[in-house]
Write a protein that holds these residues in place. Sequence first.
Motif, PDB file in Angstrom:
ATOM      1  N   GLU A  34      -1.578 -22.419 -34.460  1.00  0.00           N
ATOM      2  CA  GLU A  34      -0.239 -23.005 -34.518  1.00  0.00           C
ATOM      3  C   GLU A  34       0.755 -21.873 -34.317  1.00  0.00           C
ATOM      4  OE1 GLU A  34       0.475 -26.147 -34.668  1.00  0.00           O
ATOM      5  OE2 GLU A  34      -1.524 -26.929 -35.145  1.00  0.00           O
ATOM      6  N   PRO A  35       1.989 -22.176 -33.934  1.00  0.00           N
ATOM      7  CA  PRO A  35       2.946 -21.102 -33.654  1.00  0.00           C
ATOM      8  C   PRO A  35       3.287 -20.262 -34.893  1.00  0.00           C
ATOM      9  CG  PRO A  35       3.695 -23.182 -32.699  1.00  0.00           C
ATOM     10  CD  PRO A  35       2.529 -23.504 -33.598  1.00  0.00           C
ATOM     11  N   LEU A  36       3.556 -19.004 -34.612  1.00  0.00           N
ATOM     12  CA  LEU A  36       4.103 -18.082 -35.611  1.00  0.00           C
ATOM     13  C   LEU A  36       5.510 -17.709 -35.156  1.00  0.00           C
ATOM     14  CD1 LEU A  36       3.934 -16.045 -38.010  1.00  0.00           C
ATOM     15  CD2 LEU A  36       2.896 -14.422 -36.399  1.00  0.00           C
ATOM     16  N   TYR A  37       6.457 -17.839 -36.060  1.00  0.00           N
ATOM     17  CA  TYR A  37       7.854 -17.484 -35.777  1.00  0.00           C
ATOM     18  C   TYR A  37       8.224 -16.303 -36.657  1.00  0.00           C
ATOM     19  CZ  TYR A  37       7.602 -22.271 -34.107  1.00  0.00           C
ATOM     20  OH  TYR A  37       7.203 -23.429 -33.479  1.00  0.00           O
ATOM     21  N   VAL A  38       8.697 -15.235 -36.039  1.00  0.00           N
ATOM     22  CA  VAL A  38       9.079 -14.049 -36.790  1.00  0.00           C
ATOM     23  C   VAL A  38      10.596 -13.914 -36.714  1.00  0.00           C
ATOM     24  CG1 VAL A  38       8.852 -11.552 -37.004  1.00  0.00           C
ATOM     25  CG2 VAL A  38       6.889 -12.920 -36.244  1.00  0.00           C
ATOM     26  N   ILE A  39      11.238 -13.998 -37.886  1.00  0.00           N
ATOM     27  CA  ILE A  39      12.687 -13.811 -37.946  1.00  0.00           C
ATOM     28  C   ILE A  39      12.897 -12.385 -38.421  1.00  0.00           C
ATOM     29  CG2 ILE A  39      14.872 -14.708 -38.804  1.00  0.00           C
ATOM     30  CD1 ILE A  39      13.086 -16.742 -37.255  1.00  0.00           C
ATOM     31  N   THR A  40      13.199 -11.517 -37.463  1.00  0.00           N
ATOM     32  CA  THR A  40      13.312 -10.106 -37.770  1.00  0.00           C
ATOM     33  C   THR A  40      14.790  -9.704 -37.885  1.00  0.00           C
ATOM     34  OG1 THR A  40      12.502  -7.911 -37.110  1.00  0.00           O
ATOM     35  CG2 THR A  40      13.179  -9.388 -35.335  1.00  0.00           C
ATOM     36  N   GLY A  41      15.009  -8.438 -38.170  1.00  0.00           N
ATOM     37  CA  GLY A  41      16.376  -7.937 -38.295  1.00  0.00           C
ATOM     38  C   GLY A  41      16.373  -6.714 -39.188  1.00  0.00           C
ATOM     39  N   ALA A  42      17.293  -5.816 -38.937  1.00  0.00           N
ATOM     40  CA  ALA A  42      17.433  -4.646 -39.798  1.00  0.00           C
ATOM     41  C   ALA A  42      17.988  -5.088 -41.149  1.00  0.00           C
ATOM     42  CB  ALA A  42      18.370  -3.637 -39.135  1.00  0.00           C
ATOM     43  N   SER A  43      17.923  -4.212 -42.146  1.00  0.00           N
ATOM     44  CA  SER A  43      18.479  -4.520 -43.463  1.00  0.00           C
ATOM     45  C   SER A  43      19.950  -4.914 -43.327  1.00  0.00           C
ATOM     46  CB  SER A  43      18.379  -3.305 -44.382  1.00  0.00           C
ATOM     47  OG  SER A  43      17.044  -3.099 -44.751  1.00  0.00           O
ATOM     48  N   GLY A  44      20.329  -5.934 -44.092  1.00  0.00           N
ATOM     49  CA  GLY A  44      21.712  -6.395 -44.025  1.00  0.00           C
ATOM     50  C   GLY A  44      21.921  -7.505 -43.008  1.00  0.00           C
ATOM     51  N   SER A  45      20.836  -7.959 -42.367  1.00  0.00           N
ATOM     52  CA  SER A  45      20.964  -9.033 -41.368  1.00  0.00           C
ATOM     53  C   SER A  45      21.067 -10.403 -42.009  1.00  0.00           C
ATOM     54  CB  SER A  45      19.753  -9.034 -40.426  1.00  0.00           C
ATOM     55  OG  SER A  45      19.674  -7.846 -39.703  1.00  0.00           O
ATOM     56  N   GLY A  46      20.623 -10.523 -43.253  1.00  0.00           N
ATOM     57  CA  GLY A  46      20.671 -11.815 -43.928  1.00  0.00           C
ATOM     58  C   GLY A  46      19.333 -12.527 -43.982  1.00  0.00           C
ATOM     59  N   HIS A 126       6.624 -16.096 -31.588  1.00  0.00           N
ATOM     60  CA  HIS A 126       7.993 -16.014 -31.079  1.00  0.00           C
ATOM     61  C   HIS A 126       8.866 -15.215 -32.037  1.00  0.00           C
ATOM     62  CE1 HIS A 126       6.710 -19.109 -28.289  1.00  0.00           C
ATOM     63  NE2 HIS A 126       6.278 -19.807 -29.317  1.00  0.00           N
ATOM     64  N   PHE A 127       9.706 -14.364 -31.471  1.00  0.00           N
ATOM     65  CA  PHE A 127      10.572 -13.491 -32.261  1.00  0.00           C
ATOM     66  C   PHE A 127      12.041 -13.860 -32.052  1.00  0.00           C
ATOM     67  CE2 PHE A 127       7.787 -10.123 -33.811  1.00  0.00           C
ATOM     68  CZ  PHE A 127       6.644 -10.380 -33.085  1.00  0.00           C
ATOM     69  N   ALA A 128      12.787 -13.850 -33.141  1.00  0.00           N
ATOM     70  CA  ALA A 128      14.252 -13.932 -33.069  1.00  0.00           C
ATOM     71  C   ALA A 128      14.798 -12.861 -34.009  1.00  0.00           C
ATOM     72  CB  ALA A 128      14.748 -15.312 -33.492  1.00  0.00           C
ATOM     73  N   VAL A 129      15.892 -12.251 -33.622  1.00  0.00           N
ATOM     74  CA  VAL A 129      16.494 -11.220 -34.473  1.00  0.00           C
ATOM     75  C   VAL A 129      17.822 -11.732 -35.031  1.00  0.00           C
ATOM     76  CG1 VAL A 129      17.515 -10.029 -32.455  1.00  0.00           C
ATOM     77  CG2 VAL A 129      17.249  -8.803 -34.602  1.00  0.00           C
ATOM     78  N   LEU A 130      17.995 -11.570 -36.345  1.00  0.00           N
ATOM     79  CA  LEU A 130      19.285 -11.863 -36.969  1.00  0.00           C
ATOM     80  C   LEU A 130      20.145 -10.620 -36.833  1.00  0.00           C
ATOM     81  CD1 LEU A 130      18.342 -13.758 -40.263  1.00  0.00           C
ATOM     82  CD2 LEU A 130      18.605 -14.641 -37.923  1.00  0.00           C
ATOM     83  N   ASP A 131      21.392 -10.822 -36.432  1.00  0.00           N
ATOM     84  CA  ASP A 131      22.225  -9.667 -36.109  1.00  0.00           C
ATOM     85  C   ASP A 131      23.656  -9.887 -36.595  1.00  0.00           C
ATOM     86  OD1 ASP A 131      22.603  -7.161 -35.041  1.00  0.00           O
ATOM     87  OD2 ASP A 131      22.856  -7.843 -32.979  1.00  0.00           O
ATOM     88  N   CYS A 132      24.364  -8.803 -36.751  1.00  0.00           N
ATOM     89  CA  CYS A 132      25.796  -8.849 -37.089  1.00  0.00           C
ATOM     90  C   CYS A 132      26.392  -7.550 -36.575  1.00  0.00           C
ATOM     91  CB  CYS A 132      25.996  -9.009 -38.602  1.00  0.00           C
ATOM     92  SG  CYS A 132      25.303  -7.649 -39.582  1.00  0.00           S
ATOM     93  N   GLU A 178      23.418 -20.852 -45.320  1.00  0.00           N
ATOM     94  CA  GLU A 178      23.027 -22.215 -44.951  1.00  0.00           C
ATOM     95  C   GLU A 178      23.237 -22.448 -43.452  1.00  0.00           C
ATOM     96  OE1 GLU A 178      24.814 -21.368 -47.600  1.00  0.00           O
ATOM     97  OE2 GLU A 178      23.314 -21.904 -49.123  1.00  0.00           O
ATOM     98  N   GLN A 179      24.358 -21.943 -42.919  1.00  0.00           N
ATOM     99  CA  GLN A 179      24.611 -22.116 -41.481  1.00  0.00           C
ATOM    100  C   GLN A 179      23.583 -21.345 -40.651  1.00  0.00           C
ATOM    101  OE1 GLN A 179      28.716 -20.804 -41.759  1.00  0.00           O
ATOM    102  NE2 GLN A 179      29.477 -22.840 -41.233  1.00  0.00           N
ATOM    103  N   THR A 180      23.282 -20.122 -41.085  1.00  0.00           N
ATOM    104  CA  THR A 180      22.267 -19.348 -40.358  1.00  0.00           C
ATOM    105  C   THR A 180      20.918 -20.049 -40.418  1.00  0.00           C
ATOM    106  OG1 THR A 180      23.413 -17.285 -40.855  1.00  0.00           O
ATOM    107  CG2 THR A 180      21.113 -17.101 -40.210  1.00  0.00           C
ATOM    108  N   ALA A 181      20.557 -20.578 -41.582  1.00  0.00           N
ATOM    109  CA  ALA A 181      19.276 -21.287 -41.714  1.00  0.00           C
ATOM    110  C   ALA A 181      19.211 -22.459 -40.738  1.00  0.00           C
ATOM    111  CB  ALA A 181      19.081 -21.759 -43.151  1.00  0.00           C
TER     112      ALA A 181
END
Length: 199
Positions: A34-46, A126-132, A178-181
């Motif tokens: 089944e798919p694996l989703y990785v929500i990555t991001g440096a510290s402070g990304s949320g 699949h990878f997605a990065v949280l960013d600011c 909540e919006q990011t989720a």
Amino acid sequence: MRYCQRCEPAVGLEPAADVAVCARCGWTEPARREPLYVITGASGSGKSAIFAPLAAALPECVVFDVDWLIDPMKTTGPVDWDAFRDAWLSVAHGIAQGGRGTVLLGPLMPEQLVGLPSWRWMGPTHFAVLDCTDEQRRARLQDRPSWREHAIDEHLAFAAHLRRAIRTVLDTGTDTPEQTAQKVAAWVRTTAASTQWIS
Ligand SMILES: [Zn+2]
């Protein structure tokens, strides 16, 4: 690691489509992917902040914050990070057997997972990065309790690297958790139909 339950001495099973097979005796058992989703991001990304709302928004998946395994893996000495990441892949493989995908929130990169022992049992990943912005990240990190580490320049450099390396970038700068989720859940559902093996 899966082992043949018939052979002596132990033989590790090999992945083949949706089964695990013993190369010696031909034994097979189901091994779903089944798919694996990785929500990555440096510290402070949320990443940690969205855990609860994301788990609530995605009942069809199982959501984890990878930091949860750091303390258990410290009990015998410094963390072996490859073993730590491989443990998470094994968890995702186990969850796939029940027909659900896994979402990992953690500062992971594709090259840190590809080639680990459990990688060959994974489904599409699949990878997605949280960013600011750097200013927003600096402010978030400075707001943290003192027991969390504060190597701000390192986190800014890692954020810049991820921004270049990962195609899907989700901006969390002015959103509530909540919006990011909700953004992440929408990305997971869109990506679930992807035919790409890794993205
Ligand atoms: Zn066997």
